[in-house]
Design an enzyme around this catalytic site. Structure first.
Site, PDB file in Angstrom:
ATOM      1  N   LYS A  32       0.715  -1.165  -0.028  1.00 49.92           N
ATOM      2  CA  LYS A  32       0.109   0.044  -0.041  1.00 49.92           C
ATOM      3  C   LYS A  32       0.868   1.311  -0.045  1.00 49.92           C
ATOM      4  O   LYS A  32       0.280   2.350  -0.432  1.00 49.92           O
ATOM      5  CB  LYS A  32      -1.069   0.055   1.084  1.00 49.92           C
ATOM      6  CG  LYS A  32      -0.307  -0.367   2.568  1.00 49.92           C
ATOM      7  CD  LYS A  32      -0.387   1.353   3.141  1.00 49.92           C
ATOM      8  CE  LYS A  32       0.506   1.039   4.533  1.00 49.92           C
ATOM      9  NZ  LYS A  32       0.547   2.261   5.471  1.00 49.92           N
ATOM     10  N   THR A  54      -4.086   5.720   4.208  1.00 42.89           N
ATOM     11  CA  THR A  54      -2.374   6.020   3.912  1.00 42.89           C
ATOM     12  C   THR A  54      -2.485   6.981   2.559  1.00 42.89           C
ATOM     13  O   THR A  54      -1.812   7.908   2.578  1.00 42.89           O
ATOM     14  CB  THR A  54      -1.481   4.949   3.513  1.00 42.89           C
ATOM     15  OG1 THR A  54      -1.771   3.780   4.548  1.00 42.89           O
ATOM     16  CG2 THR A  54       0.016   5.270   3.285  1.00 42.89           C
TER      17      THR A  54
END
Lengths: 341, 341
Positions: B190, B247
């Site tokens: 990610k 994120t």
């Protein structure tokens, strides 16, 4: 050779932005609005709902003028106006036209999808030529030609590809998807999660809580969608994750704003007044609450929002109840996600 | 009866925040840091890396003091320090201890997952007792006791449940997941997409473009993860979608910041200097680029980032090339998503 003609109904912010995409692609575009005075104002100011009109777009309040000779008809009314609008265009709609809609929501009284409403009101029209357009696409950014990626779905691939051809350009990327059911369902249900995200943000619960809400929201949308016949993969795509992310995390979303106002203690009707526009997420919460019961699917976020919106529950208690569910195994929850996975 | 004891290594922001969770749950916590002077400073200032120490947490630079009698050992070093740290704790680690790690990344030189590195360096330790903790969890928010939802995964459910028991409380919700491979892979990968999102935002491409990037990023992470043996459902959960969203969309993420600095034209080494901390996404881009080749998986976003970071490609050209891929059917792309779906 004369240019192809498109009609866009109605001249809200999304309709006006999409009229610009079609005009950029060389089509002559008629942008329809209900009131004659509004059409005149749009043509005078060359703007509608804060979106500037693109050269090649003309507003009209005449359905006949808008639809006559239009090879592409794009419908973007609020969900509760779709049925009436469809019945009104019936006399003017060519059977050879491509019919695209970009409305995110169910019909409030029947919980039907928009393509179902269109097929019912347009019995002469081939339902395989109905296309839905969805995905992460704030109108304001499309109007500014920011890079945007959307999905078009139809029961027949040729129709989706025809919509792709008419819409695609350098800033507007269009993918096809055969799962019209899944694309319509995720477009409608994501507004509930956006309300929930706004509620959580309004309570200052933070980015971690919002991300958890989006994740669990995606799971419950997928559960209901799959029970209603959608392809679970659609929820992992642009109309699912993509639209959910953009709606839950950006300042343009009115569903998010509605949630954050609810968190501040404003009652539902005050929120609607404050926003001054349709908040699809509020209606969709009712629809999802009912559909979850019909299909026997667990939807904790939709349930808690229903309690806040219609049963007087305090927003803080609702979000805390969502966070405070007992020890759980993610894989069991996830396994209910796709059904067939 | 004496309290249970936990050791947390090292005293970065995430380690310090997690020490607070354990202390809130009644454990006596030793927070280890490499340098003696740093340990003294933490105890004096009752804070580390901007995170306040919770009562019940004591810093030390002695591994023996930290680990002696610890029934729970939580490792959170940068990924490139995990192997050395594991070998150093080997003499002190009880075989009865629960070993949890919360490091997101692969070992740079071998592309191995953190639990593999741990198992290799701790041959006397039962690998089924190794647990990974992941999910959408900014340290700063956990330290403020904002509601946070995470996932713990282990090859054996009992170990994940033991970690759940020791960590769960009213603001820190813990789900178990048996797919340690998928949880570790999504946590590492990610960071690449966060870099890409920062790049897109730094170029002012807007929320629509970022949401498309997150969606397509999730698809390519899932493709690689599934090829590496992960359960595709994990990517739809907290460690996948959840962590990706937090994120890519929040101001706390240093990978996002690194991407936005790259977009401003700063070279890679200047970006690293500016951030002054480890940027896992830069290393992980190298790992993903190599792993995609090994497993024969298409990863357009990782490839373009590799070109920007290591081959001198202009960020704008990279993002435009990502947006400008030809007419595509989403379902075909999506079908590659899960493999088994």
């Amino acid at each position: 050779m004369s240019r192809s003609k498109a009609a866009v109904l109605v001249a809200g912010s999304w309709g006006t932005a999409l009229s610009g995409v079609l005009a950029d692609n060389g089509l002559e575009v008629m942008l329809w609005t209900r009131r004659e005075e509004h059409a005149r104002q749009i043509n005078r100011e060359r703007a509608s709902k804060g979106i500037r009109l693109t050269p090649g777009v003309t507003a009209t309040s005449s359905l006949e003028e808008a639809l006559s000779g239009a090879s592409c008809v794009l419908l973007v009314p609020p969900s509760d106006a779709m049925r009436e609008l469809a019945s009104r265009i019936r006399p003017y709609l060519s059977r050879q036209a491509l019919l695209i809609h970009a409305t995110k929501g169910f019909e409030a009284s029947t919980f039907k999808r928009m393509s179902t409403v269109l097929a019912e009101e347009l019995p002469e029209f081939d339902p395989d030529r109905i296309v839905v357009l969805s995905g992460p696409s704030h109108a304001e950014e499309v109007a500014l030609r920011c890079p945007t990626t959307v999905v078009v779905a139809s029961r027949r691939l040729e129709a989706a590809e025809a919509a792709q051809d008419v819409l695609i350009n350098s800033y507007f990327r269009v993918y096809t998807n055969p799962d019209i059911t899944g694309v319509e369902i995720s477009g409608a249900l994501k507004n509930i999660i956006a309300l929930g995200a706004g509620l959580s943000d309004g309570l200052k619960f933070g980015d971690n809580a919002r991300a958890a809400l989006i994740t669990r929201g995606l799971a419950e949308i997928s559960r209901l969608g799959t029970a209603m016949g959608a392809n679970p993969l659609t929820f992992a795509g642009l109309a699912g994750v993509g639209d959910l992310v953009v709606t839950c995390t950006s300042r343009h979303s009115r569903n998010w704003r509605a949630g954050s106002l609810l968190a501040q203690g404003l009652p539902r009707d005050e929120v609607l007044k404050e926003i001054g526009m349709v908040v699809e997420g509020i209606r969709t919460t009712q629809a999802a609450y009912a559909l979850a019961g019909i299909h026997g699917v667990e939807m904790p976020i939709a349930n808690e929002l229903h309690r806040v919106l219609f049963e007087g529950k305090a927003p803080k208690a609702a979000v805390e109840d969502l966070m405070g569910r007992g020890r759980t195994r993610e894989i069991e929850e996830a396994a209910r996600f796709g059904g067939t996975c």
